[in-house]
Design an enzyme around this catalytic site. Structure first.
Site, PDB file in Angstrom:
ATOM      1  N   GLU A   1       0.687  -1.263  -0.091  1.00 26.72           N
ATOM      2  CA  GLU A   1       0.122  -0.086   0.036  1.00 26.72           C
ATOM      3  C   GLU A   1       0.805   1.246  -0.086  1.00 26.72           C
ATOM      4  O   GLU A   1       1.946   1.140   0.611  1.00 26.72           O
ATOM      5  CB  GLU A   1      -0.769   0.128   1.356  1.00 26.72           C
ATOM      6  CG  GLU A   1      -1.782   1.264   1.524  1.00 26.72           C
ATOM      7  CD  GLU A   1      -2.205   1.381   2.932  1.00 26.72           C
ATOM      8  OE1 GLU A   1      -1.534   0.787   4.008  1.00 26.72           O
ATOM      9  OE2 GLU A   1      -3.370   1.826   3.070  1.00 26.72           O
TER      10      GLU A   1
ATOM     11  N   CYS B   1      -4.997  -2.951   2.521  1.00 21.27           N
ATOM     12  CA  CYS B   1      -4.495  -2.905   3.955  1.00 21.27           C
ATOM     13  C   CYS B   1      -5.942  -3.188   4.933  1.00 21.27           C
ATOM     14  O   CYS B   1      -6.240  -4.321   5.062  1.00 21.27           O
ATOM     15  CB  CYS B   1      -3.945  -1.609   4.413  1.00 21.27           C
ATOM     16  SG  CYS B   1      -3.092  -1.871   5.975  1.00 21.27           S
TER      17      CYS B   1
HETATM   18  N1  CDT Z   1      -3.153   1.267   6.327  1.00 21.80           N
HETATM   19  C1  CDT Z   1      -3.851   0.381   7.058  1.00 21.80           C
HETATM   20  O1  CDT Z   1      -5.031   0.604   6.835  1.00 21.80           O
HETATM   21  N2  CDT Z   1      -3.532   0.309   8.528  1.00 21.80           N
HETATM   22  C2  CDT Z   1      -4.434  -0.392   9.339  1.00 21.80           C
HETATM   23  C3  CDT Z   1      -3.993  -0.034  10.910  1.00 21.80           C
HETATM   24  C4  CDT Z   1      -5.016  -0.200  11.878  1.00 21.80           C
HETATM   25  S1  CDT Z   1      -4.615  -0.449  13.435  1.00 21.80           S
HETATM   26  C5  CDT Z   1      -5.453  -1.935  13.674  1.00 21.80           C
HETATM   27  C6  CDT Z   1      -4.436  -1.944   9.489  1.00 21.80           C
HETATM   28  O2  CDT Z   1      -5.659  -2.501   9.300  1.00 21.80           O
HETATM   29  O3  CDT Z   1      -3.490  -2.548   9.169  1.00 21.80           O
END
Ligand code: CDT
Length: 310
Positions: A47, A169
């Site tokens: 990402e 993500c």
């Molecule tokens: N970039 C991204 O979407 N990161 C989120 C962080 C969330 S913290 C649980 C993820 O779901 O990995």
């Protein structure tokens, strides 16, 4: 019968704010050359590959924010990546921050096939974090501030001899992301991520960061009879530690390739798309076994019951 797609999952180590696009593209090309040398059909990057994970910083000046966005793809800075892929005859998928001609901001990813054609575009739907700055945090997570919710849903595209799709993500934590593609017959899902180890609102989850990553990738693959290629940007980026655990997951739910480092690292697997068939035809034969009327019925009767705040 088998339909083999050789996949290179190109994990990227930390990218600092001072790192130029040119320096990042150079690292991406190095991983792409490794992938081509190992016979990969496609190389998959994380990402927001081209920059540091900028939603960790609160910025008020829109011009400053927009320096992290791409107004065109390819651009002068990313053209070397597209050119090298065409020269090598390899496909690729990567994430970037997209600023449209209408001034809209999305967290986007692309699939480019072996001929250099952009076959698929996805704009992230599940934007985690918060909209307003939260000064108590060492690192913000301002995706809700800097991006709009993606408006393209989850498509699947003919690519690499099968049906490929993308999510980004946080989407990987939601069963709906996989299922919308599963209902379209997806055979391979590319998902890049930037996942900080520390989750400020729920620090008791921190010790489970890698486990939760594996859990969702493996469940999503198995429950939809699809390959899933999860690719992290990792290491310590501007003082913020992010998990690696880049993983290639089979439709069996098994991880068949995983990164060992927190740096730039290529994980390679030969993936037989025909392995999806027995899952899609038996346990997860959606036509035969799904009961959507029953899923809807109780929710329509009762509404969605949310947990209380305390
Ligand atoms: N970039 C991204 O979407 N990161 C989120 C962080 C969330 S913290 C649980 C993820 O779901 O990995």
């Amino acid at each position: 019968m088998s339909r083999i797609v050789t996949v290179g999952a190109a994990q990227m180590g930390a990218i600092q704010r001072a790192d130029s696009r040119a320096a990042v593209v150079k690292r991406m090309i190095e991983l792409m050359r490794q992938a081509a040398a190992h016979g990969c059909d496609v190389v998959v990057y994380p990402e927001l590959t081209l920059t540091t994970f900028f939603p960790r910083w609160f910025m008020e000046n829109q011009d400053e924010i927009d320096t992290f966005f791409e107004r065109e793809m390819p651009s002068n800075e990313t053209a070397p990546l597209f050119n090298e892929a065409a020269r090598l005859g390899i496909g690729f998928s990567f994430g970037y921050a997209e600023l449209t001609p209408e001034g809209r901001h999305f967290n986007t990813s692309l699939i480019v096939d072996k001929t250099g054609r952009q076959v698929g575009k996805y704009r992230k739907i599940h934007l985690p974090g918060h909209r307003e700055p939260e000064p108590w945090r060492a690192f913000q997570h301002l995706e809700k501030r800097y991006f709009e919710v993606g408006d393209l849903s989850w498509g699947v595209w003919n690519a690499f001899g099968g049906l490929a799709g993308m999510m980004i993500c946080n989407d990987r934590r939601w069963p709906e992301s996989y299922r919308v593609m599963g209902l379209q017959g997806v055979e391979m899902i590319f998902v890049g991520y930037n996942t900080p180890r520390h989750n400020p609102p729920a620090p008791d989850h921190d010790r489970l960061s890698e486990f939760h990553n594996q859990l969702v990738l493996q469940a999503g693959a198995y429950q939809n009879g699809t390959w899933v290629v999860g690719v992290g940007k990792c290491g310590v980026e501007e003082g913020c530690e992010m998990i690696g655990a880049t993983s290639i997951v089979a439709p069996t739910g098994e991880i068949i390739g995983q990164s060992l480092t927190q740096e730039d690292e290529l994980v390679i697997a030969r993936c037989d798309l025909d392995l999806t068939k027995s899952y899609k035809a038996t346990t997860f034969n959606f036509d035969l076994h799904r009961e959507p009327d029953q899923y809807r019925r109780i929710v329509e009767q009762k509404g969605v019951i949310r947990p209380s705040a305390d």
